[in-house]
Every structure is written in structure tokens, then in C-alpha cells.
Enzyme design. Structure first.
Site, PDB file in Angstrom:
ATOM      1  N   CYS A 417     -20.383   5.214 -29.756  1.00  0.00           N
ATOM      2  CA  CYS A 417     -19.321   4.348 -30.287  1.00  0.00           C
ATOM      3  C   CYS A 417     -19.763   3.706 -31.594  1.00  0.00           C
ATOM      4  CB  CYS A 417     -18.935   3.235 -29.321  1.00  0.00           C
ATOM      5  SG  CYS A 417     -18.503   3.845 -27.727  1.00  0.00           S
ATOM      6  N   ASP A 450      -5.210  -3.278 -31.404  1.00  0.00           N
ATOM      7  CA  ASP A 450      -5.919  -2.114 -31.936  1.00  0.00           C
ATOM      8  C   ASP A 450      -6.018  -2.171 -33.462  1.00  0.00           C
ATOM      9  OD1 ASP A 450      -6.383  -1.129 -29.475  1.00  0.00           O
ATOM     10  OD2 ASP A 450      -4.570   0.094 -29.410  1.00  0.00           O
ATOM     11  N   ASP A 467     -16.153  -2.799 -50.326  1.00  0.00           N
ATOM     12  CA  ASP A 467     -17.543  -2.901 -50.762  1.00  0.00           C
ATOM     13  C   ASP A 467     -18.387  -3.339 -49.578  1.00  0.00           C
ATOM     14  OD1 ASP A 467     -19.489  -2.730 -52.729  1.00  0.00           O
ATOM     15  OD2 ASP A 467     -18.200  -3.756 -54.178  1.00  0.00           O
ATOM     16  N   ASP A 490     -13.144  -7.601 -57.250  1.00  0.00           N
ATOM     17  CA  ASP A 490     -12.372  -6.462 -57.760  1.00  0.00           C
ATOM     18  C   ASP A 490     -10.888  -6.799 -57.805  1.00  0.00           C
ATOM     19  OD1 ASP A 490     -14.428  -4.678 -58.235  1.00  0.00           O
ATOM     20  OD2 ASP A 490     -14.469  -3.987 -56.153  1.00  0.00           O
ATOM     21  N   THR A 542     -17.986  -4.114 -35.993  1.00  0.00           N
ATOM     22  CA  THR A 542     -19.373  -4.575 -35.984  1.00  0.00           C
ATOM     23  C   THR A 542     -20.229  -3.564 -35.248  1.00  0.00           C
ATOM     24  OG1 THR A 542     -18.494  -6.787 -35.788  1.00  0.00           O
ATOM     25  CG2 THR A 542     -20.831  -6.561 -35.421  1.00  0.00           C
TER      26      THR A 542
END
Ligand SMILES: Cc1cc2nc3c(=O)[nH]c(=O)nc-3n(C[C@H](O)[C@H](O)[C@H](O)COP(=O)(O)OP(=O)(O)OC[C@H]3O[C@@H](n4cnc5c(N)ncnc54)[C@H](O)[C@@H]3O)c2cc1C
Length: 754
Positions: A417, A450, A467, A490, A542
Site C-alpha cells: 500500500c 475517498d 512540489d 508557483d 502519508t
């Protein structure tokens, strides 16, 4: 950023970089404890060595001679340095609250925060200069020195306090002022000195001969002694004592007995009557076994001693040992401090008097001896011995509260995962984060699904950017702020308004609690920056990895007609750069322990400064092109700006602002690892007018993180634009050159230097 091979299972937090803690950190650098993470919270990143402070004031030493730089020291110990001020402790939650970040969790806490002067006397805090904190003192002393040298009337300088600190400071200030007035040929400035103390003698606690000697020395230096005068009121230009005596003074220094900060009263820690933390001879709090204290802030029940740097220094080794023993569940060791210590008091002009118990000696040689001792002490923290790697230290025996789950030692730990981190860690961290609510966000972080769902802005176009980068500093909160700023740039450079962001996080393997704490610090810093520009963090991903990394995909919107491209520069435009260069070199230097903490602090400050107001200001001055300076360095981004225009540019190297320290590191040959790739565009640069080893030239290729903006602004608006940007806080904004017609120069050369 330090990489630990053993999962972190214990957080050891040191608050204050005082005389004991610097030794604790040095010893961790030599012998780390695997699985233990060291975090140092320090109000000042340069610790003043008290023994040399009078010498600094007298002008015998420089700032660097007298300060221990915590940055390289903590880096060497594999720890994290948080430049912040602790203001509360919650022993139940095991957290330390600071002025500028979310609470920091600890398993074991140690306090070495020193003391300050008691300024409870009416008017003392307002009208007197206190010697602690030293960083404030040095600023206020520099102002006083300036005022004295510019004065046309007699200057009366007073010191309240009759201890060694007060007397040594008086001699140092007197020496400095006499020297400066002589240099400046201002012998007309009449200086007089007063010493005021409640005690009936000077230097209580010293032997009678020393007391007498100092009384004579002060009197023969023309210092008026006011013994048995307890100051009860201070006003502008005046002190009043209990006896009713009032003394007129132009400058007053407050060097009275030590006092403890009031916030300790709210911690629940057991304190003595004067507010100092009561500790056992193991340096462990008498009330809280997982909290230690040392130096001035601690009061050892079994062995009361005067507040002195010597005792704080001596407590360093036993403190390190007992912190390690506490973590590994071993019995603590008692530490009995010596009863007497050698005291060496300098009297301004490289002359010192030493005493220990009944013995006294004095002379220039004593000063030279003190100087040798002090410099040898400082060298220990500058020239660090090699680290015994965690692997070569003994296998840690953690205390019983560490579980197999905490250690995460599963040999079959897979990367399935995408090495996603546990749902429990994520939920706990997200539950702690505080973010404003946003009307545009239909489904976001508060009710995760989701995917996030956002209302679009009719009549606008969507602007997207992404970034991500590895942490180059050890403070996750500050790294979160910088990463967010960097990723937003940006959007600002395009003239757009940011709306939402998605985070991409990599966390190093650690116990679930440690990972949760890191995630909270990291994302709190980022969310603070996004909230400041009305941008919702709506989700993210994460995963586990070797090093901490963070990035964001940011979405923004703009009316299509208002879109700013980087390619619109016109011949005749002036080139404006809003921030100094050198972040790449500075952090390359920090990794090698070669960058001073004050350089790093200045760079971090600029990296946390948002480009949003600058972009707005540049637009208001009708810029023709705008871009942000990041990984390709100034020349790389300037080249991108020019390529689509067929124009060239001239850059005046001496106008390009650099961060302090960047040039000296570049001169040493320390460069960012991206430098060589960035140099590949050198063929487009005509550097024939400059010397080969020009370090400013080399820094124009330095990759920037959260760098400034580079704009092409019509010449008539350029001066006003530069002054407005400076007014907005971009203090080192500069007009660095111009855009030219390409026909004036050889075709392959796009950037000329002057
Ligand atoms: C003029 C003068 C000369 C002296 N000369 C000598 C001498 O020659 N020899 C001697 O033995 N003693 C001397 N002393 C006494 C000496 O300064 C102290 O006893 C000594 O500094 C105590 O060391 P410490 O480690 O307890 O604290 P400190 O050295 O004061 O260090 C405490 C550190 O904690 C940090 N800190 C404070 N509060 C916080 C917070 N809330 N959060 C985070 N960080 C915090 C500060 O930035 C500071 O760096 C002198 C004192 C004075 C005023």
C-alpha cells in the site's frame, strides 16, 4: 536532517541550551542512545558562556569567542533544534508548550533554562538594563554605549547588585567606555560609576581578603560604593533606596540575585520558596520522576549551592548519565557537587583575581590563566570528537514500557500500500490539527472520504502545481511552514489565488506515538501558512520512508486574461529580485556542521516569508514577467524567463543580495549537490567580465528553497516597485539588471554579467 536506522521509541526533550545541556548534547554526540530522539528547545541558538561575558563587554572577545553555537552541536548529536521559547509544561499530558508551535510531546524532559534578575522592584523592569537574557542585554548595552559616546553632558552609570556578576560587569563596562572615549578623542565626556547593594559588604560568600581587595579596587577606580542601600524604586534617571537616599543616574544596570520564571508556578512541579525547581541529588524533580533540572533553575535539596555557571557545567556529565539510565530503566546515580569552586573575577583590563575558599591571588597572569581555561572550555564545543555510531554503542535496554509494537522490529515489514502509515496514527494526528473552515470545501479533511470535493469558481481557470522535497532541517514544524510557502509560490508567480492543497508526506519509521507527534508538528506548520492565504488543506497521502519529506499539490484559480506568464519580459525592463540567494549552500554547510546558527536562522526567516504580498505588489507595478526562484537557481530561472522572448539580460553581480554566510561557505568550496547540474547552462552566460573564482557568480546557480520572486518590471515603475517591496518587508529586494534586445549580443549568450 539526520537519518536514524533504529526506530525512534523515546522522545527526550531538553529545554534551554544552558551550561549543563551543552555538555549533555556533546555527550550524546559522542555516544548516542539508539531509539532515543533528542529535541532541544532553545530561546537562543547561541549559548553565552557566562565566564567570558564580561570579556565580551570589555572588548577582549568576539561574539563567536564567547558563544556556543547550538546548531552544529545538536546536528552532530543527531538531534533536532527548535528555536522557540518554552512557556508551559503539562506533566499529565507530557507536553511542553512554546510560544510559536503546537505543544511538544516528551517521554523524558530536562530543564536548563538559567535564571534572570529579580525585577520586582518598582520601575526596575522598565528603566534598568538587566543582564539576563544576555541577547537583550547585548542589544541594550550597545544602545547605551552609543548614547554615551554621543553625549555632551556627564554620564552617570550605576550598577545594582554587589555580587561577582555585578562587579565584573562594572569593571568591563568602565574599561570599554574609557577605551572608546579615548579612541574617539572624547575625553570631555565625564564618566562616573556607582555601585549600589543592599548588603553591608561586597561579594557575600567570598573570603574577607577578597571582599576587601575588591572594595579597594573599586574605590581606586573612582567607583562610588553605596553599601546597605536596598533599592526600592527606580524611575527614569533615578534610583531610590529604602533609607530614602536617591541617586541620579543616566544608565542603570540591574545585576541582582537570580530569580526563576513565573510560568514554572503553573506546572505543578515542586518548587522552593524562590520558585526554583526542587531536585534530588540525581537531578530528578522531587515531584515528577520523568522531569530533570540543572543549572541555575534547579535547587538540589541535598546540596544547596550558589547560582553559578561552574556548578551548571559540573552537572552536565551526571545529568547525561541519569537521563540515559532513566530511559533504560536503570537506577539513577547521586551526584555530590564540590563544596567550593575556583572563582576568577576579571577587572576590565586583562587583570583577574582568583579565590577558592580562604585562598586569594591576583595579577595579569591570573587573567591569562582564566583566558586559557575559558578558551579550552569553548574549544570542546567547537571541535567535536568523532561520534561513536549508534551501532557501536551497546544494545539499548529500554524500560519496561516499550513494547515490541513500539519498536516496529517486524523483519517482514513490507512496503505494501505504498508503505502507507497506520490509520490510527493518521486519525489521531488529523484529530489534533486545527484548520479554519472553508465554504468552498464540500468534502475535506474534517469529514474525509475517498477524495476531496471542492466548489469550482465560475468564470475562472484552474491553476495547478505540485512540489515535494526531503527535509533539510530537523524541525518538522518549521519545515512544514517552508514547504507550504515553497509550494504556494508557483501559484502566486502565475498571478493566481490559491484555493486548496493536497499533502504528500513521508515519515521515518518510529513508534506510532512519535509518528503521530511528527505529523502534527509538520502539518500544523503547513496549515498555518495555508490558512494565512485562505487555502484549505483538503487531503493527502502519508507513507513510511527513510527520511522526512513533504510536498503539496496546490490548486488555484484566476481570470484567464489576468494570467501572468514567465515569458513576457520586454527589452528595457528592469529585473527585480525580492529575496537573497544562498539557501542551497547554507543548508549544505549546515549538514557538514559548517554553518553558523545565526546564518541559518536568517535564511529560515526569509524562507517562511510568503511571496503573496510581493507578487501582488509586482503586479500592481505592471510587471511584464514574473517567476519564482527555486531549484534551478537565479540564472536557471532567468534563462527560462528569457528563452521564449528572444531577449537577453544583463545582471550586475554586485547588486545580487546574498544571505549572511553563503559567500564564505561558497569560498570554502561548500556547494549544494544540485550545483553541478545547474551549471550545465553556463554556455548561455557571458562571464568574460568577471574573475573566474567569483563566488557571487557561483551562488547565482545555487538552488533555492522557498526563494524569492524574479520580475521584469517596466523601467519607469522599477524604483517605486523596489521601495514598495522593501516597505512590505522584503528588505533585501534589489534591482539586479535589465532586459535587452538580443541583437546587441552574440546569439548563444543570453545572460551578460557586469
Ligand atoms: C555578568 C555575569 C558574569 C558571570 N560570570 C560567571 C563566571 O565567571 N563563572 C560562573 O560560574 N558563573 C558566572 N555567572 C553566573 C552564570 O551566568 C550562571 O550561573 C549560569 O549562566 C547558569 O547557567 P545555566 O546553565 O543555569 O543557564 P544559562 O547559561 O543562563 O542558560 C540558560 C539557557 O536557557 C535558555 N532559555 C531560558 N529560558 C528558556 C525558555 N523558556 N525556553 C527555552 N530556552 C530558554 C536561554 O536561551 C539560555 O541560553 C555570571 C553571571 C553574570 C550575570
Amino acid at each position: 536532517m539526520s537519518v536514524q536506522s533504529t526506530p525512534i521509541v523515546k522522545d527526550l526533550v531538553l529545554v534551554g541550551g544552558g551550561h549543563s545541556h551543552v555538555e549533555v548534547i556533546r555527550r550524546f554526540a559522542m555516544r548516542p542512545l539508539p531509539g532515543v530522539r533528542l529535541t532541544v528547545v532553545a530561546r537562543d541558538v547561541h549559548t553565552t558562556y557566562s565566564g567570558m561575558l564580561p570579556g565580551l563587554v570589555a572588548g577582549h572577545y568576539s561574539f563567536d569567542d564567547t558563544h556556543i553555537d547550538l546548531g552544529p552541536l545538536v546536528h552532530r548529536a543527531g538531534g533536532r533544534l527548535y528555536h522557540d521559547n518554552a512557556i508551559a509544561i503539562d506533566p499529565e499530558a507530557k507536553t511542553v508548550s512554546c510560544l510559536n508551535r503546537p505543544p511538544i510531546s516528551y517521554d523524558l524532559l530536562s530543564l536548563d533554562i538559567g535564571s534572570s534578575q529579580d525585577t520586582s522592584v518598582q520601575g526596575a523592569a522598565e528603566f534598568a538594563i538587566q543582564v539576563k537574557p544576555v541577547s537583550n542585554f547585548t542589544l541594550r548595552w550597545a544602545e547605551a554605549e552609543k548614547r554615551i559616546l554621543a553625549s555632551t553632558t556627564p554620564q552617570r552609570v550605576g550598577f545594582v547588585g554587589g555580587g561577582a556578576g555585578s562587579i565584573e560587569l562594572l569593571f568591563a563596562i568602565r574599561h570599554r567606555l574609557l577605551k572608546l572615549t579615548a579612541y574617539a578623542n572624547r575625553k570631555d565626556i565625564k564618566l562616573s560609576f556607582q555601585l549600589i547593594t543592599a548588603s553591608d559588604r561586597l561579594l557575600p560568600g567570598y573570603n574577607k581578603r577578597v571582599q576587601k581587595k575588591f572594595e579597594q579596587l573599586l574605590r581606586s577606580a573612582g567607583v562610588e560604593l553605596n553599601l546597605c542601600e536596598r533599592v526600592v524604586k527606580v524611575q527614569e534617571g533615578l534610583v531610590v533606596s529604602e533609607s530614602g537616599k536617591s541617586i541620579d543616574l543616566d544608565h542603570l544596570f540591574w545585576v541582582t540575585e537570580a530569580s526563576a520564571p513565573a510560568w514554572l508556578n503553573e506546572t505543578g512541579l515542586k518548587l522552593n520558596a524562590n520558585g526554583f525547581i526542587l531536585v534530588r541529588d540525581t537531578l530528578q524533580s522531587v515531584s515528577h520522576p520523568n522531569i530533570f533540572a540543572s543549572g541555575d533553575i534547579a535547587a538540589v535539596v541535598e546540596y544547596p549551592r550558589p547560582k553559578s555557571g561552574v556548578f551548571a557545567v559540573r552537572q552536565g556529565p551526571p545529568l547525561k548519565e541519569n537521563l540515559c539510565r532513566s530511559i533504560t530503566g536503570q537506577p539513577l546515580r547521586s551526584f555530590k557537587p564540590q563544596r567550593q569552586s575556583l572563582s576568577l573575577i576579571s577587572i576590565g583590563d586583562r587583570y583577574a583575581i582568583g579565590s577558592r575558599g580562604p585562598f586569594t591571588l591576583g595579577g595579569r597572569w591570573v587573567w591569562r590563566w582564566k583566558d586559557w581555561i575559558d578558551r579550552r572550555f569553548m574549544k570542546k564545543y567547537r571541535e567535536l570528537p568523532e561520534m561513536l555510531s549508534a551501532a557501536t554503542t551497546e544494545t539499548p535496554i529500554y524500560s519496561a514500557d516499550i513494547t515490541q509494537h513500539d519498536l516496529q522490529t517486524d523483519p517482514m515489514r513490507c512496503g505494501g500500500c505504498g508503505s502507507k502509515i497506520g490509520d490510527n496514527v493518521l486519525r489521531a494526528a488529523l484529530g489534533t490539527l486545527k484548520q479554519r473552515s472553508y465554504n468552498d470545501v464540500i468534502i475535506g479533511l474534517d469529514e474525509p472520504d475517498d477524495a476531496a470535493v471542492i466548489k469550482s469558481k465560475p468564470g475562472t481557470v484552474l491553476v495547478q502545481t505540485v512540489d515535494s522535497f526531503r527535509a533539510f532541517i530537523d524541525d518538522p514544524y518549521v519545515f512544514g511552514q517552508i514547504s507550504a510557502n515553497h509550494c504556494l509560490s508557483d501559484i502566486f508567480a502565475m498571478g493566481a489565488t490559491p484555493q486548496t492543497a493536497l499533502a504528500i508526506v513521508t515519515l521515518p519509521l518510529a513508534s506510532p506515538k512519535v509518528m503521530r507527534n511528527d505529523l502534527v508538528q509538520l502539518m500544523s506548520g503547513a496549515i498555518e501558512v495555508f490558512d494565512a492565504v485562505d487555502t484549505a488543506v483538503v487531503g493527502g497521502h502519508t507513507n513510511e520512508g527513510q527520511e522526512l519529506a513533504l510536498g503539496f499539490a496546490v490548486n488555484g484559480y484566476i481570470d484567464y486574461e489576468l494570467l501572468k506568464r514567465k515569458g513576457g519580459a520586454q527589452a528595457g525592463d528592469r529585473l527585480i529580485l525580492t529575496k537573497p540567494l544562498g539557501t542551497g549552500v547554507l543548508f549544505a554547510g549546515a549538514m557538514r556542521g559548517r554553518a553558523q546558527s545565526r546564518w541559518i536562522e536568517a535564511a529560515l526567516h526569509a524562507m517562511r516569508q510568503s511571496n503573496a504580498p510581493a507578487a501582488q505588489c509586482i503586479r500592481e507595478h505592471a510587471s511584464n514577467a514574473l517567476t519564482d526562484v527555486t531549484g534551478f537557481g537565479l540564472f536557471g530561472h532567468l534563462l527560462e524567463m528569457l528563452r521564449s522572448t528572444n531577449n537577453t539580460a544583463t545582471v550586475a553581480l554586485d547588486r545580487v543580495a546574498l544571505f549572511d554566510g553563503a559567500r564564505s561557505l561558497a569560498d570554502e568550496g561548500i556547494l549544494s549537490s544540485l550545483q553541478s547540474t545547474n551549471l550545465e547552462i553556463e554556455g548561455s552566460i557571458d562571464a568574460s567580465s568577471i574573475e573566474q573564482d567569483n563566488s557571487i557568480y557561483s551562488l547565482c546557480f545555487d538552488p533555492q528553497t522557498s526563494g524569492g520572486l524574479l520580475a521584469a518590471v517596466p523601467e519607469p515603475n522599477a524604483e517605486a516597485c523596489v521601495s514598495k517591496l522593501r516597505e512590505l518587508g522584503y528588505a533585501q529586494t534589489a534591482d539586479i539588471g535589465s532586459v535587452n534586445h538580443s541583437s546587441n549580443t552574440p546569439s548563444e549568450m543570453i545572460i551578460m554579467l557586469s
